[in-house]
Design a protein around this motif. Structure first.
Motif, PDB file in Angstrom:
ATOM      1  N   GLY A 251       0.801  -1.213   0.000  1.00  0.00           N
ATOM      2  CA  GLY A 251       0.000   0.000   0.000  1.00  0.00           C
ATOM      3  C   GLY A 251       0.835   1.264   0.000  1.00  0.00           C
ATOM      4  N   LEU A 252       1.910   1.284   0.815  1.00  0.00           N
ATOM      5  CA  LEU A 252       2.782   2.460   0.826  1.00  0.00           C
ATOM      6  C   LEU A 252       3.475   2.650  -0.511  1.00  0.00           C
ATOM      7  CD1 LEU A 252       4.369   2.161   4.385  1.00  0.00           C
ATOM      8  CD2 LEU A 252       2.529   3.664   3.636  1.00  0.00           C
ATOM      9  N   LEU A 253       3.875   1.542  -1.152  1.00  0.00           N
ATOM     10  CA  LEU A 253       4.484   1.657  -2.481  1.00  0.00           C
ATOM     11  C   LEU A 253       3.488   2.199  -3.496  1.00  0.00           C
ATOM     12  CD1 LEU A 253       6.934   1.106  -4.293  1.00  0.00           C
ATOM     13  CD2 LEU A 253       6.072  -1.224  -4.637  1.00  0.00           C
ATOM     14  N   LEU A 276      -5.410   5.422  -4.894  1.00  0.00           N
ATOM     15  CA  LEU A 276      -6.557   4.899  -4.159  1.00  0.00           C
ATOM     16  C   LEU A 276      -6.346   3.443  -3.752  1.00  0.00           C
ATOM     17  CD1 LEU A 276      -9.482   6.462  -6.247  1.00  0.00           C
ATOM     18  CD2 LEU A 276      -8.537   7.244  -4.072  1.00  0.00           C
ATOM     19  N   ALA A 277      -5.784   2.626  -4.673  1.00  0.00           N
ATOM     20  CA  ALA A 277      -5.520   1.231  -4.333  1.00  0.00           C
ATOM     21  C   ALA A 277      -4.480   1.125  -3.214  1.00  0.00           C
ATOM     22  CB  ALA A 277      -5.058   0.465  -5.575  1.00  0.00           C
ATOM     23  N   GLY A 278      -3.457   1.977  -3.272  1.00  0.00           N
ATOM     24  CA  GLY A 278      -2.449   1.963  -2.226  1.00  0.00           C
ATOM     25  C   GLY A 278      -3.009   2.362  -0.878  1.00  0.00           C
ATOM     26  N   LEU A 279      -3.874   3.374  -0.869  1.00  0.00           N
ATOM     27  CA  LEU A 279      -4.492   3.781   0.393  1.00  0.00           C
ATOM     28  C   LEU A 279      -5.360   2.672   0.971  1.00  0.00           C
ATOM     29  CD1 LEU A 279      -5.532   7.476  -0.383  1.00  0.00           C
ATOM     30  CD2 LEU A 279      -3.775   6.720   1.224  1.00  0.00           C
ATOM     31  N   ALA A 280      -6.128   1.984   0.097  1.00  0.00           N
ATOM     32  CA  ALA A 280      -6.968   0.897   0.587  1.00  0.00           C
ATOM     33  C   ALA A 280      -6.129  -0.237   1.165  1.00  0.00           C
ATOM     34  CB  ALA A 280      -7.858   0.385  -0.548  1.00  0.00           C
ATOM     35  N   LEU A 286      -2.989  -1.666   8.182  1.00  0.00           N
ATOM     36  CA  LEU A 286      -3.029  -1.048   9.513  1.00  0.00           C
ATOM     37  C   LEU A 286      -4.113  -1.668  10.387  1.00  0.00           C
ATOM     38  CD1 LEU A 286      -2.518   2.722   8.597  1.00  0.00           C
ATOM     39  CD2 LEU A 286      -0.846   1.137   9.543  1.00  0.00           C
ATOM     40  N   GLY A 287      -5.252  -2.011   9.761  1.00  0.00           N
ATOM     41  CA  GLY A 287      -6.303  -2.654  10.533  1.00  0.00           C
ATOM     42  C   GLY A 287      -5.890  -4.012  11.072  1.00  0.00           C
ATOM     43  N   LEU A 288      -5.204  -4.807  10.243  1.00  0.00           N
ATOM     44  CA  LEU A 288      -4.711  -6.097  10.715  1.00  0.00           C
ATOM     45  C   LEU A 288      -3.589  -5.936  11.736  1.00  0.00           C
ATOM     46  CD1 LEU A 288      -4.650  -8.231   7.433  1.00  0.00           C
ATOM     47  CD2 LEU A 288      -6.249  -8.412   9.348  1.00  0.00           C
ATOM     48  N   GLY A 289      -2.741  -4.935  11.504  1.00  0.00           N
ATOM     49  CA  GLY A 289      -1.642  -4.724  12.440  1.00  0.00           C
ATOM     50  C   GLY A 289      -2.106  -4.286  13.811  1.00  0.00           C
ATOM     51  N   GLY A 290      -3.306  -3.697  13.898  1.00  0.00           N
ATOM     52  CA  GLY A 290      -3.818  -3.284  15.190  1.00  0.00           C
ATOM     53  C   GLY A 290      -4.146  -4.435  16.123  1.00  0.00           C
ATOM     54  N   ARG A 291      -4.186  -5.665  15.578  1.00  0.00           N
ATOM     55  CA  ARG A 291      -4.461  -6.819  16.440  1.00  0.00           C
ATOM     56  C   ARG A 291      -3.333  -7.065  17.446  1.00  0.00           C
ATOM     57  NH1 ARG A 291      -6.916 -11.721  12.731  1.00  0.00           N
ATOM     58  NH2 ARG A 291      -8.765 -10.633  11.948  1.00  0.00           N
TER      59      ARG A 291
END
Length: 375
Positions: A251-253, A276-280, A286-291
């Motif tokens: 995503g960052l790339l 837009l694809a990178g942001l998604a 980030l959502g998975l990393g929040g686990r």
């Protein structure tokens, strides 16, 4: 009998209606994006005035809110350095209005295209002024966000995956304001005692206590972070970790490539889809990393209507300047050859004035009670 207090257009800031700190950063980044799209000195001055007015109207008395002046001085220093480079190292802009001719230092043949000294023209100085003013405006916009957004509350609003990185950024952002406050306090104390606070002697007597205070704050911060379990993570399956890494890095790339495409004329077709694809993908990572984060939020900040208005005003300024630059690039980038005074483009100037909206819709900082107010 209580006297009637002075009414404001926005309510006084409190814990219940405090503006989300992310809204201030979106607003400031919008102004900075607009500044990056133009070299027009009048538009850049209007952006600086807009940021300064909002800071003056909505800045609190917290120590981190006093750093705006330091960012303004840093921007002026950058502008001065850019002019000095233009004088001594030359400018790529050809000019006919000679200002001064400096002694030129001969350089070897492998340094062709570089010179030290020589002719200094008015066109080259004006070009350097426009270029340096753009960078100074960017710094001042960042300083406005740093003076308006509470860094502690901003850290609390970050996703769990960015908590460790956010702590490092917040500590770095709060170091400069606290350092400035310590220097001002110590210099005032030395002046009250009749001791010098300037020059090398004053610097030595002020610098050592400032460094000592910074070390004490660092030790206290480390102890507080350790007591709160900083750095502890939960166990997640290996597949989730790998998916998180792939989504985040990919995503960052995609964001980097998409941003590059939007900034170049050739990448207009693929820039926006990749962005837009990178942001998604990055948001999914980030959502998975929040686990892995075990922490919880106590009374999280709400993103209300005022936050939407503040952030939308900055986004609107950036979007309108980008659209204006695509339709009439010459209006946002005045030429210096021939050397003429730039005229103010009305539509871009009106778009920048939208950035004043936070000064009227954001909650006003709490005022100290006046001595005239009595019961």
């Amino acid at each position: 009998m209580l006297t009637e207090r002075r009414r404001t257009r926005a309510p006084e800031a409190s814990r219940a209606n405090a503006l989300h700190p992310g809204a201030w950063w979106i607003w400031a980044l919008g102004l900075g994006t607009a500044a990056s799209r133009t070299t027009h000195p009048l538009l850049l001055a209007l952006l600086i005035g807009t940021a300064g007015y909002v800071v003056a109207a909505r800045r609190s008395d917290a120590p981190w809110a006093r750093s705006y002046g330091a960012f303004v001085k840093l921007g002026m220093a950058v502008l001065g350095i850019r002019l000095v480079f233009a004088v001594f190292l030359g400018s790529p802009i050809p000019g006919t209005h000679l200002v001064v001719t400096l002694p030129e230092v001969p350089l070897p043949h492998w340094a062709q295209g570089i010179r030290i000294g020589g002719r200094v023209t008015a066109e080259g100085l004006v070009f350097a002024l426009y270029d340096g003013l753009k960078l100074a405006t960017l710094l001042i916009c960042v300083g406005a966000a740093n003076a308006l957004a509470n860094p502690t509350r901003l850290l609390k609003s970050l996703p769990g995956a960015l908590y460790e990185a956010g702590v490092a950024v917040v500590v770095a952002l709060t170091f400069a304001p606290n350092l400035i406050a310590d220097v001002q306090r110590l210099r005032a104390a030395r002046r009250l005692r009749g001791r010098p606070d300037r020059g090398l002697r004053g610097l030595l007597h002020v610098g050592l206590p400032v460094l000592e205070g910074a070390l004490e704050r660092s030790v206290a911060l480390a102890a507080a972070m350790d007591a709160r379990g900083y750095g502890r993570t939960a166990e997640v399956p290996p597949a989730v970790r790998r998916t998180t890494a792939v989504l985040t890095l990919g995503g960052l790339l995609g964001v980097c490539v998409g941003t590059y495409g939007l900034l170049t004329a050739e990448g207009g077709s693929y820039g926006l889809p990749l962005l837009l694809a990178g942001l998604a993908a990055a948001l999914g990572g980030l959502g998975l990393g929040g686990r892995r984060s075990l922490r919880t939020r106590y009374r999280p900040d709400a993103w209300g209507v005022r936050a939407w208005l503040v952030s939308a005003s900055g986004v609107a300024v950036a979007a309108l300047l980008i659209v204006s630059g695509s339709h009439d690039p010459a209006a946002l980038h005045p030429g210096v050859v021939p050397l003429t005074a730039p005229s103010l483009p009305l539509w871009p100037a009106a778009a920048i004035l939208l950035g004043l909206l936070p000064a009227f819709v954001a909650p006003a900082p709490a005022q100290a009670p006046s001595s005239k107010e009595s019961s």
